[in-house]
Design an enzyme around this catalytic site. Sequence first.
Site, PDB file in Angstrom:
ATOM      1  N   ARG A   1       0.818  -1.215   0.000  1.00  0.00           N
ATOM      2  CA  ARG A   1       0.000   0.000   0.000  1.00  0.00           C
ATOM      3  C   ARG A   1       0.848   1.260   0.000  1.00  0.00           C
ATOM      4  NH1 ARG A   1      -5.377  -1.411   3.550  1.00  0.00           N
ATOM      5  NH2 ARG A   1      -6.172  -2.849   1.988  1.00  0.00           N
TER       6      ARG A   1
ATOM      7  N   SER B   1     -22.645 -13.870  12.623  1.00  0.00           N
ATOM      8  CA  SER B   1     -22.035 -12.696  12.008  1.00  0.00           C
ATOM      9  C   SER B   1     -22.032 -12.841  10.486  1.00  0.00           C
ATOM     10  CB  SER B   1     -20.603 -12.585  12.551  1.00  0.00           C
ATOM     11  OG  SER B   1     -19.923 -11.520  11.966  1.00  0.00           O
TER      12      SER B   1
ATOM     13  N   SER C   1     -19.584  -1.498   2.527  1.00  0.00           N
ATOM     14  CA  SER C   1     -18.929  -0.345   1.905  1.00  0.00           C
ATOM     15  C   SER C   1     -18.138  -0.660   0.652  1.00  0.00           C
ATOM     16  CB  SER C   1     -18.007   0.326   2.908  1.00  0.00           C
ATOM     17  OG  SER C   1     -16.911  -0.508   3.180  1.00  0.00           O
TER      18      SER C   1
ATOM     19  N   HIS D   1     -21.711   3.237   7.140  1.00  0.00           N
ATOM     20  CA  HIS D   1     -21.846   3.837   5.799  1.00  0.00           C
ATOM     21  C   HIS D   1     -23.292   4.223   5.503  1.00  0.00           C
ATOM     22  CE1 HIS D   1     -17.666   3.150   4.670  1.00  0.00           C
ATOM     23  NE2 HIS D   1     -17.781   2.100   5.463  1.00  0.00           N
TER      24      HIS D   1
ATOM     25  N   THR E   1     -20.598   6.024  12.834  1.00  0.00           N
ATOM     26  CA  THR E   1     -19.361   6.813  12.863  1.00  0.00           C
ATOM     27  C   THR E   1     -19.690   8.293  12.730  1.00  0.00           C
ATOM     28  OG1 THR E   1     -17.153   7.050  11.912  1.00  0.00           O
ATOM     29  CG2 THR E   1     -18.947   6.765  10.355  1.00  0.00           C
TER      30      THR E   1
ATOM     31  N   LYS F   1     -17.676   9.863   8.591  1.00  0.00           N
ATOM     32  CA  LYS F   1     -17.979   9.717   7.161  1.00  0.00           C
ATOM     33  C   LYS F   1     -19.115  10.670   6.773  1.00  0.00           C
ATOM     34  CE  LYS F   1     -16.250   5.005   7.565  1.00  0.00           C
ATOM     35  NZ  LYS F   1     -14.822   5.239   7.402  1.00  0.00           N
TER      36      LYS F   1
ATOM     37  N   THR G   1      -8.949   4.934  27.770  1.00  0.00           N
ATOM     38  CA  THR G   1      -8.391   5.789  26.728  1.00  0.00           C
ATOM     39  C   THR G   1      -8.893   7.215  26.943  1.00  0.00           C
ATOM     40  OG1 THR G   1      -8.053   5.988  24.344  1.00  0.00           O
ATOM     41  CG2 THR G   1     -10.256   5.383  25.038  1.00  0.00           C
ATOM     42  N   THR G   2      -8.079   8.158  26.537  1.00  0.00           N
ATOM     43  CA  THR G   2      -8.481   9.564  26.650  1.00  0.00           C
ATOM     44  C   THR G   2      -9.697   9.799  25.751  1.00  0.00           C
ATOM     45  OG1 THR G   2      -6.206  10.182  27.065  1.00  0.00           O
ATOM     46  CG2 THR G   2      -7.676  11.941  26.311  1.00  0.00           C
TER      47      THR G   2
HETATM   48  N1  PLP Z   1     -17.461  -0.268  10.241  1.00  0.00           N
HETATM   49  C1  PLP Z   1     -17.339  -0.238   8.907  1.00  0.00           C
HETATM   50  C2  PLP Z   1     -18.289  -1.042   8.083  1.00  0.00           C
HETATM   51  C3  PLP Z   1     -16.347   0.547   8.284  1.00  0.00           C
HETATM   52  O1  PLP Z   1     -16.225   0.572   6.961  1.00  0.00           O
HETATM   53  C4  PLP Z   1     -15.483   1.310   9.111  1.00  0.00           C
HETATM   54  C5  PLP Z   1     -14.400   2.164   8.551  1.00  0.00           C
HETATM   55  O2  PLP Z   1     -14.169   2.365   7.439  1.00  0.00           O
HETATM   56  C6  PLP Z   1     -15.650   1.239  10.494  1.00  0.00           C
HETATM   57  C7  PLP Z   1     -16.630   0.438  11.030  1.00  0.00           C
HETATM   58  C8  PLP Z   1     -14.772   2.053  11.402  1.00  0.00           C
HETATM   59  O3  PLP Z   1     -15.167   3.401  11.357  1.00  0.00           O
HETATM   60  P1  PLP Z   1     -14.206   4.525  11.963  1.00  0.00           P
HETATM   61  O4  PLP Z   1     -13.496   5.103  10.805  1.00  0.00           O
HETATM   62  O5  PLP Z   1     -15.098   5.496  12.659  1.00  0.00           O
HETATM   63  O6  PLP Z   1     -13.297   3.821  12.902  1.00  0.00           O
END
Ligand code: PLP
Length: 410
Positions: free
Chosen positions: A21, A136, A186, A214, A240, A243, A272-273
């Site tokens: 990458r 899952s 995604s 997403h 999230t 995005k 964690t902070t």
């Molecule tokens: N879940 C899915 C399906 C994602 O595609 C991603 C990140 O790309 C995450 C969770 C994690 O999200 P974050 O960027 O907020 O850590």
Amino acid sequence: MHHLELFENVINDLKKDGKYRVFNDILRQKGKFPSAVWYSKYSINNIINWCSNDYLGMGQHQFVIDSMKTALEMSGAGSGGTRNISGTTHYHVALEQEIAKLHNKEAALLFTSAFNANETTLETMAKIIPNLTYISDANNHSSIIQGIRHSKANKIIWSHNDLEKLELLMKQVTGPKCVVFESVYSMDGDIAPIKEIVEICKKYNAITYIDEVHGVGLYGKTGGGVTERDAVEVDIINGTLSKGFGVQGGYIAGKRIFLDAIRSLAPAFIFTTSLSPVICAGALTSIKYVREHHNLREELYERSQKVKDIMKSEGIPVMKNNSHIVPVMIGDAVKCKRISDDLLYKDGIYVQPINYPTVPVGTERLRFTPGPYHTDSMIYDMVVKLKEALKRNKVTLHENCGTPDCCTLC
Ligand code: PLP
């Protein structure tokens, strides 16, 4: 350092397989999204970003920036502590309330990312529910896979979106169960049959856990995600702030008592902070704005459909889906990287190659994410240049197939 040669071997293997990458060094230009600057090895170039997950451009929105400036001036850069030890600021409290409202849930809990939220919540749930089995979806995100793995709970992988298989598994698992799935996947951009999944789960008393990373901000009348659009009640929603809302951070939303227990036991929440109040202020403003501006979502769908239609009419192998995501299948890691480089170096079009482990080997692709700020001329220009790059790199175009269902891509 000892054993450095082992690390070198890893890198050499990745390079040999075309999986190595390269991170492109770019700088977004405030107020000019999706324009950006790319710092290449020899020069500085203007580019158009076609692969950002800031789907609505909210990371550049003046209201979001202003609220972050105000928070910075008022309270400084960082939160200064974990949530328990002085790191719960007024912004954290307000943001959690806003997220709960967005999803019509009793409460919400913030994490430093949605990755952390998934991983630590799934890990912790299994500590609380004895003999829990996770069911899952096979295409679930790495954060879900890691969370389930770390939980050491029983797990069954359920073939992607396969409702019959899901019902079969439900009959087989006798103890407590939790079905974990996503709304918008995604990389393929397909959307789960959420209503049907939830109906099956209800019938067999399973907990439902959805990753709407997403979907949030992008679907539903107020951006509550596909669950809002489809009017489905899922027990736990993961989302999230990075995005659709363009800032940073993650969360889960659900019943107050459930979140209270997760808050009390989850390691990646406790140790964690907390997020910077500046981030929280920006995310708070972004959610409020996105909830009230459905036009942003309509513009996103319109732009995305336009790109898909034009690509298809030009024979570009765009993958079929019902979401805003536009994946173009290349199917070869080396070729995919070469086409991406070609577009960036020659044409200032930035679309990152997506390779293993994000997608399976042999399904490498270019993933376009058009948004409200991609203009018609950007779209037409990108499609022309993409088609030329595909031809140069001997990717089969579907120009003359004539039948709409000649292959999985058409
Ligand atoms: N879940 C899915 C399906 C994602 O595609 C991603 C990140 O790309 C995450 C969770 C994690 O999200 P974050 O960027 O907020 O850590």
